[in-house]
Design a protein around this motif. Structure first.
Motif, PDB file in Angstrom:
ATOM      1  N   GLN A   1      23.651 151.804   9.492  1.00 19.32           N
ATOM      2  CA  GLN A   1      22.898 149.307   9.456  1.00 19.32           C
ATOM      3  C   GLN A   1      23.405 148.961  10.893  1.00 19.32           C
ATOM      4  O   GLN A   1      22.251 148.056  11.361  1.00 19.32           O
ATOM      5  N   ASN A   2      24.593 149.443  12.136  1.00 21.13           N
ATOM      6  CA  ASN A   2      24.703 148.767  12.759  1.00 21.13           C
ATOM      7  C   ASN A   2      23.356 149.641  13.755  1.00 21.13           C
ATOM      8  O   ASN A   2      22.888 148.862  15.046  1.00 21.13           O
ATOM      9  N   HIS A   3      22.780 150.720  13.876  1.00 23.26           N
ATOM     10  CA  HIS A   3      21.835 151.164  14.746  1.00 23.26           C
ATOM     11  C   HIS A   3      20.626 150.740  14.352  1.00 23.26           C
ATOM     12  O   HIS A   3      19.714 150.248  15.280  1.00 23.26           O
ATOM     13  N   LYS A   4      20.322 150.457  12.905  1.00 22.49           N
ATOM     14  CA  LYS A   4      18.959 149.612  13.252  1.00 22.49           C
ATOM     15  C   LYS A   4      18.878 148.549  13.277  1.00 22.49           C
ATOM     16  O   LYS A   4      18.025 147.663  14.176  1.00 22.49           O
ATOM     17  N   MET A   5      20.287 147.673  13.381  1.00 27.30           N
ATOM     18  CA  MET A   5      20.343 146.371  13.954  1.00 27.30           C
ATOM     19  C   MET A   5      19.871 146.503  15.643  1.00 27.30           C
ATOM     20  O   MET A   5      19.062 145.273  16.523  1.00 27.30           O
ATOM     21  N   LYS A   6      20.441 147.130  16.021  1.00 29.97           N
ATOM     22  CA  LYS A   6      20.477 147.505  17.661  1.00 29.97           C
ATOM     23  C   LYS A   6      19.129 148.135  18.106  1.00 29.97           C
ATOM     24  O   LYS A   6      18.503 147.087  19.015  1.00 29.97           O
ATOM     25  N   SER A   7      18.432 149.207  16.868  1.00 23.94           N
ATOM     26  CA  SER A   7      16.925 149.228  17.903  1.00 23.94           C
ATOM     27  C   SER A   7      15.722 147.819  16.952  1.00 23.94           C
ATOM     28  O   SER A   7      15.239 148.352  17.669  1.00 23.94           O
ATOM     29  N   LEU A   8      16.142 147.071  16.701  1.00 24.12           N
ATOM     30  CA  LEU A   8      15.572 146.158  16.575  1.00 24.12           C
ATOM     31  C   LEU A   8      15.786 144.854  17.732  1.00 24.12           C
ATOM     32  O   LEU A   8      14.674 143.680  17.754  1.00 24.12           O
ATOM     33  N   ALA A   9      16.068 145.683  18.194  1.00 19.08           N
ATOM     34  CA  ALA A   9      16.337 144.572  19.767  1.00 19.08           C
ATOM     35  C   ALA A   9      15.087 144.401  20.951  1.00 19.08           C
ATOM     36  O   ALA A   9      14.405 146.098  21.066  1.00 19.08           O
TER      37      ALA A   9
END
Length: 141
Positions: free
Chosen positions: A67-75
């Motif tokens: 989930q942390n990785h997905k949130m970062k990839s939305l940057a």
């Protein structure tokens, strides 16, 4: 199997189902860790319950990391590029920073070693290590 008479309802069913269920964390590993930490690991049901608890912990940490990785990839793309992430890469690569953030939510403090290199190719000096001056190369004769 004989269980203690004061167990809550459903506990005996759970323990019977656990004996047939393959778990990710082996019983021997859990038993070894329990013995090293001073716990009595002679009861196989207790060991299986600890295996299940550790498997659930691992699953939730991996889920939070993803989930942390997905949130970062939305940057925004400029921010991703500044962090050294490839914009063309379609596969997911979980980084130590993602894992450290997820483990921090559970009270586990993770610091990267100072000699690790991040995605941008720069040495990680956030871990508290001091940067030693570069030694000159020896002269060849």
């Amino acid at each position: 199997m004989s269980f203690a008479p004061g167990l809550p309802d459903g506990t005996t069913d759970l323990l019977l189902k656990l004996s047939d269920q393959p778990l990710i964390v082996p019983d021997e590993l859990t038993q070894h860790i329990m013995n090293k930490s001073g716990q009595d690991a002679k009861d196989p049901d207790l060991v299986r319950l600890a295996c299940l608890a550790s498997q659930m912990f691992l699953a939730s940490v991996i889920h939070d990391t993803m989930q942390n990785h997905k949130m970062k990839s939305l940057a925004p793309p400029a921010h991703l590029k500044a962090q050294g992430m490839s914009l063309k890469e379609s596969r997911k690569v979980l980084r130590t920073e993602d894992l450290a953030t997820a483990l921090g939510d559970y009270g586990v403090n993770v610091k990267a070693c100072p000699y690790f290199v991040d995605a941008s190719g720069k040495a990680n000096t956030k871990g508290g290590g001091s940067k030693a001056p570069a030694q000159p190369a020896p002269k060849r004769q």
